[in-house]
Each structure stands twice: as C-alpha cells, then as structure tokens.
Design a protein around this motif. Sequence first.
Motif, PDB file in Angstrom:
ATOM      1  N   VAL A  77       0.840  -1.209   0.000  1.00 42.31           N
ATOM      2  CA  VAL A  77       0.000   0.000   0.000  1.00 42.31           C
ATOM      3  C   VAL A  77       0.875   1.259   0.000  1.00 42.31           C
ATOM      4  CG1 VAL A  77      -1.668   1.334   1.353  1.00 42.31           C
ATOM      5  CG2 VAL A  77      -1.967  -1.132   1.074  1.00 42.31           C
ATOM      6  N   SER A  78       1.940   1.266   0.786  1.00 49.23           N
ATOM      7  CA  SER A  78       2.846   2.410   0.835  1.00 49.23           C
ATOM      8  C   SER A  78       3.465   2.666  -0.530  1.00 49.23           C
ATOM      9  CB  SER A  78       3.954   2.173   1.869  1.00 49.23           C
ATOM     10  OG  SER A  78       3.424   1.998   3.153  1.00 49.23           O
ATOM     11  N   SER A  79       3.845   1.604  -1.219  1.00 49.13           N
ATOM     12  CA  SER A  79       4.460   1.759  -2.544  1.00 49.13           C
ATOM     13  C   SER A  79       3.449   2.265  -3.569  1.00 49.13           C
ATOM     14  CB  SER A  79       5.072   0.433  -3.003  1.00 49.13           C
ATOM     15  OG  SER A  79       6.163   0.076  -2.184  1.00 49.13           O
ATOM     16  N   LEU A  80       2.201   1.802  -3.474  1.00 52.99           N
ATOM     17  CA  LEU A  80       1.168   2.303  -4.385  1.00 52.99           C
ATOM     18  C   LEU A  80       0.926   3.796  -4.164  1.00 52.99           C
ATOM     19  CD1 LEU A  80      -1.401  -0.658  -4.285  1.00 52.99           C
ATOM     20  CD2 LEU A  80       0.166  -0.046  -6.148  1.00 52.99           C
ATOM     21  N   MET A  81       0.937   4.224  -2.901  1.00 57.57           N
ATOM     22  CA  MET A  81       0.824   5.657  -2.600  1.00 57.57           C
ATOM     23  C   MET A  81       1.995   6.417  -3.208  1.00 57.57           C
ATOM     24  SD  MET A  81      -0.429   5.474   1.392  1.00 57.57           S
ATOM     25  CE  MET A  81      -0.244   7.230   1.626  1.00 57.57           C
ATOM     26  N   ALA A  82       3.189   5.857  -3.079  1.00 60.06           N
ATOM     27  CA  ALA A  82       4.378   6.510  -3.615  1.00 60.06           C
ATOM     28  C   ALA A  82       4.322   6.620  -5.129  1.00 60.06           C
ATOM     29  CB  ALA A  82       5.628   5.733  -3.189  1.00 60.06           C
ATOM     30  N   ILE A  83       3.867   5.562  -5.797  1.00 63.77           N
ATOM     31  CA  ILE A  83       3.763   5.580  -7.260  1.00 63.77           C
ATOM     32  C   ILE A  83       2.832   6.704  -7.706  1.00 63.77           C
ATOM     33  CG2 ILE A  83       2.780   4.303  -9.212  1.00 63.77           C
ATOM     34  CD1 ILE A  83       3.944   1.749  -7.924  1.00 63.77           C
ATOM     35  N   LEU A  84       1.699   6.859  -7.012  1.00 66.88           N
ATOM     36  CA  LEU A  84       0.751   7.908  -7.363  1.00 66.88           C
ATOM     37  C   LEU A  84       1.345   9.302  -7.142  1.00 66.88           C
ATOM     38  CD1 LEU A  84      -2.070   8.992  -8.113  1.00 66.88           C
ATOM     39  CD2 LEU A  84      -2.720   8.688  -5.716  1.00 66.88           C
ATOM     40  N   LEU A  85       1.937   9.528  -5.974  1.00 68.64           N
ATOM     41  CA  LEU A  85       2.476  10.855  -5.655  1.00 68.64           C
ATOM     42  C   LEU A  85       3.628  11.228  -6.579  1.00 68.64           C
ATOM     43  CD1 LEU A  85       2.381  10.694  -1.746  1.00 68.64           C
ATOM     44  CD2 LEU A  85       0.849  11.973  -3.249  1.00 68.64           C
ATOM     45  N   GLN A  86       4.479  10.256  -6.915  1.00 67.44           N
ATOM     46  CA  GLN A  86       5.600  10.570  -7.809  1.00 67.44           C
ATOM     47  C   GLN A  86       5.118  10.809  -9.234  1.00 67.44           C
ATOM     48  OE1 GLN A  86       8.376  10.452  -4.681  1.00 67.44           O
ATOM     49  NE2 GLN A  86       8.401  11.365  -6.695  1.00 67.44           N
ATOM     50  N   ALA A  87       4.043  10.144  -9.648  1.00 69.36           N
ATOM     51  CA  ALA A  87       3.465  10.423 -10.969  1.00 69.36           C
ATOM     52  C   ALA A  87       2.947  11.861 -11.027  1.00 69.36           C
ATOM     53  CB  ALA A  87       2.338   9.434 -11.272  1.00 69.36           C
ATOM     54  N   LEU A  88       2.348  12.315  -9.944  1.00 71.56           N
ATOM     55  CA  LEU A  88       1.881  13.708  -9.881  1.00 71.56           C
ATOM     56  C   LEU A  88       3.058  14.679  -9.903  1.00 71.56           C
ATOM     57  CD1 LEU A  88      -0.987  13.343  -7.247  1.00 71.56           C
ATOM     58  CD2 LEU A  88      -1.247  13.872  -9.683  1.00 71.56           C
ATOM     59  N   CYS A  89       4.166  14.297  -9.252  1.00 75.54           N
ATOM     60  CA  CYS A  89       5.360  15.138  -9.291  1.00 75.54           C
ATOM     61  C   CYS A  89       5.881  15.298 -10.715  1.00 75.54           C
ATOM     62  CB  CYS A  89       6.463  14.530  -8.418  1.00 75.54           C
ATOM     63  SG  CYS A  89       6.177  14.664  -6.652  1.00 75.54           S
ATOM     64  N   ALA A  90       5.970  14.183 -11.448  1.00 78.64           N
ATOM     65  CA  ALA A  90       6.439  14.243 -12.832  1.00 78.64           C
ATOM     66  C   ALA A  90       5.523  15.121 -13.669  1.00 78.64           C
ATOM     67  CB  ALA A  90       6.505  12.829 -13.418  1.00 78.64           C
ATOM     68  N   ARG A  91       4.222  14.982 -13.469  1.00 76.59           N
ATOM     69  CA  ARG A  91       3.253  15.780 -14.235  1.00 76.59           C
ATOM     70  C   ARG A  91       3.432  17.276 -13.954  1.00 76.59           C
ATOM     71  NH1 ARG A  91      -1.613  14.947 -16.713  1.00 76.59           N
ATOM     72  NH2 ARG A  91      -1.537  12.717 -16.172  1.00 76.59           N
ATOM     73  N   ILE A  92       3.578  17.633 -12.695  1.00 69.94           N
ATOM     74  CA  ILE A  92       3.703  19.055 -12.338  1.00 69.94           C
ATOM     75  C   ILE A  92       5.009  19.630 -12.876  1.00 69.94           C
ATOM     76  CG2 ILE A  92       4.048  20.622 -10.379  1.00 69.94           C
ATOM     77  CD1 ILE A  92       2.007  18.946  -8.863  1.00 69.94           C
ATOM     78  N   GLY A  93       6.098  18.891 -12.730  1.00 70.96           N
ATOM     79  CA  GLY A  93       7.378  19.380 -13.223  1.00 70.96           C
ATOM     80  C   GLY A  93       7.372  19.631 -14.717  1.00 70.96           C
ATOM     81  N   ILE A  94       6.756  18.718 -15.459  1.00 70.99           N
ATOM     82  CA  ILE A  94       6.710  18.852 -16.922  1.00 70.99           C
ATOM     83  C   ILE A  94       5.715  19.931 -17.335  1.00 70.99           C
ATOM     84  CG2 ILE A  94       6.060  17.644 -19.046  1.00 70.99           C
ATOM     85  CD1 ILE A  94       7.151  15.070 -17.643  1.00 70.99           C
ATOM     86  N   ALA A  95       4.537  19.947 -16.736  1.00 68.67           N
ATOM     87  CA  ALA A  95       3.483  20.891 -17.143  1.00 68.67           C
ATOM     88  C   ALA A  95       3.844  22.339 -16.842  1.00 68.67           C
ATOM     89  CB  ALA A  95       2.172  20.524 -16.460  1.00 68.67           C
ATOM     90  N   THR A  96       4.514  22.586 -15.712  1.00 64.80           N
ATOM     91  CA  THR A  96       4.806  23.958 -15.306  1.00 64.80           C
ATOM     92  C   THR A  96       6.218  24.414 -15.653  1.00 64.80           C
ATOM     93  OG1 THR A  96       5.594  23.328 -13.100  1.00 64.80           O
ATOM     94  CG2 THR A  96       3.224  23.706 -13.355  1.00 64.80           C
TER      95      THR A  96
END
Length: 443
Positions: A77-96
């Motif tokens: 469960v912790s790793s699934l949370m991490a996968i989601l949060l890091q995907a959002l990080c990649a999206r924000i870094g690229i989009a902005t």
Amino acid sequence: MTPPSDAAVASPAGPPSLPEVHRSVHVPNAGGFLRKLFAFMGPGYLVAVGYMDPGNWATSLAGGSAFGYTLLAVALVSSLMAILLQALCARIGIATGRDLAQLCRERFPKPVAYPLWALAEVAICATDLAELIGTAIALELLFGIPLLYGVMLTAFDAFLILWLQNKGVRWLEALVFGFILLIFGCFAVQIALSHPVWGDVLRGYIPAASIVTDERQLFIAMGILGATVMPHNLYLHTAVVQSRAWRMDEAGKKEAIRFATIDSTIALALALLINSAILITAAATFHTTGNTEVAEIGDAYQLMSPLLGSGMAATLFAVALLLCGLNATVTATLSGQVVMEGFLRFRLPAVTRRLVTRLIAIVPAVVVTWMQGASGTAHLLILSQVILSLQLPFAVIPLMMFARDRRLGALGAPRWQLVLGWACAAVIVALNVKLLADFFLGG
C-alpha cells in the motif's frame, strides 16, 4: 495553507531547476516506443533510491522478525501511494517547467514559503542522518571500521557526488541503476538461502485486520509508511524530470508525462520488490526461528550466518546496505540543491552544500555513537524516520494544491488521481496526528 497565487503557469520566472542538467538529455522526435522510453528512463531510479534507504531497513527488519509476512500488505500500500504521488510530481514538473520548491516560492506568500523551506531542510538533514548511520554500520560490518570512525568517514562522499555531477546526469543515473540491480541481486540470493514459504508470502500482501487492531503491528506499519514516502523525493522528482529535452508544445508535454510516469512506476515497482525482499528475508530467517525481537541492523547481520548456515548471506546483506547508503546519498545531495535554489534562489558550490548538510547530520550521530554506541544509533535511525513522517504533509499538501490547478488545462491531473492523492494526504496526516497523540499522551 494559503492557495497558490495567480502567477501564470506557462511562463515561469527565475532560473531553471538544476541548471547543470536542465534539458541536457536528448529526446528523439521519431522512433518507436522503446527508444523514447529509454530516453526518459533514469529520473525514476534516482527517486526510487529514497524508497530503499537504510531507514526502510530498520522498519522492514522489525516488521518481518516480529510478525512474519503480515506487514507485506503495508509495504504494498505504501508503494502504491508513492507511485501515485511521484506520478503527480512528474506531471507538475513537466506541465509547469518548475520544481516543487520553485512553485512554493512563487505562489505562496513569504510567511508560508519560508517555513516550508525550513521544514524541507530539516527533512533532508533527517534523510542524510539515516544514510550516514546506515553507511557507517555497513563499513563496520564489512571492514571492521569502528562505528564512530565510519560516521566521520562518510563526510568524504561529497567528493564522489561532485565528480558524478560533473560527468552528467546520465552517468549519475547509470551508476544508481547499477547499484539498484546489485542490491536486488544481493537480496535474491538471500531469499534463496532463507527458503520462504511462498504461499505465506503471497497471503502477506492481503491486508489483515490485526494490522489495525494490534497496537504493536500498527506502530510498525506506521513506521514502514513513514520510511517509504519521503518528502525530499517529491522535490527531487519535479526537478530531475526536467533534465529531458521534450517538445515544448502540448502534445510533447503529454508524451513526456506519459513516459516519465512509466519510468517512475517501473522504478518504484523495483523498489517495492527490494523492500519486500528485506521483510521476507527477516520473516523467513528470524520470525520462523523464534527470533522475533530483531530490530537493529547489526543484530540481523550477526544472526544471519548461523541461522542460514552461510556466511555469504550476511556479507551480501552488508554489501546491499552499503550500496543503499551510497545510493541514497546521491539523491539527498540533489534534493538539497533543489530545495535551496528553489526556495531561496541561492546557490552554493556542490561540495560546500554537501559538506554543510553532512556536518549537520554528523554532529548528533557522532555524539550519540560516542555516548551510547550501536544501540544509540539504532534509536537515532528510527527517530530520523519519525521526523520524516512529520515533515511529509508539508510537501504532499502543496503538491496536491498545484496538481489541482485548473490553469494546467489539458495537462492537469485526471480527477481519479486527485481523489486518490488527497486520500493519501489525509491518511498521512491522520497517521501523524496519531503518532503525536501517542507521544504526548503516552498511548
């Protein structure tokens, strides 16, 4: 928390994130899926290192030895949370085109931004403390270097980091990836020697009610979560993903988000395998033999050879620990640069930055090692994970606020990611509230 200001998303101000490597890796405009994926592979592995650092070892060893395979569900469960949060990080870094520290500086008022910077620095020092202790323990186990001397020797890794950064981000990523493969290989051998019951292993990934009803299981489960999702990784990923020179139009950014998400998901899945391997090894080696109180890394090393009948298992255990400590040092250094430059727009030479951060971590480690020895450093290692857990909401909540920004348009996160992301934030906050309540109320 004050909402972001109306600063334009598409026109960032100030210098780029990690300017030495910004847009330094070519991304082919033509070619097949695998060729483009290879161009984007790398940042995810830099991030994944933080999910298998020495702090994770302490919690996984304690969980595996005390409760067998039961807490594998928490690791999943912790790793699934991490996968989601890091995907959002990649999206924000690229989009902005900005990292998380830059966004906090630019869109939050100073009374909010500066405390966030201070908390991020505390988190990085706590991370560095865990890596320092883990590396020193590994040096003692492998080469007999006294723990106190090992703690002081780790200050010199600043020069290794400086050399690697000068070689370029691809060299850095290659070294980290190579270390991860070696760590995985070490644990593959250990699992083979420990002969786990695979049916029990698979059942361990199914959440059990006892994780919530048993206070001791819940405490260790919280430790596993706190040691898995780390604040500095959120800052780092938004920055290092910008080392790729994707097309700057909307289609190019969408493609970059897709490949960066695949990269981090694969890397974090590998990190889950390694964290699971630590817990499985502890469960198969210690729990099944009645050694249910093994929580210190040194104790695990000493018990491994007689229980498994092979000195190689203990040696590989120490080698993997050393590689984890060195690997995590690389990402902590980069994270420190991202946080200082993003929040303050102030740059220090890489070696100076590294030595300052390591000095802050070395002082408490040297004092505790001198006064209390190995047992004291074990408690300090756990304390560093508690500090990281307490800092995490101050990185996750700003991340989620930027992820829901409607001005991102077509590049914004889909609704399901936002819902799950805020649910993760709520769980993290709730666990921290319980941690503080238990501490102050003696629960």
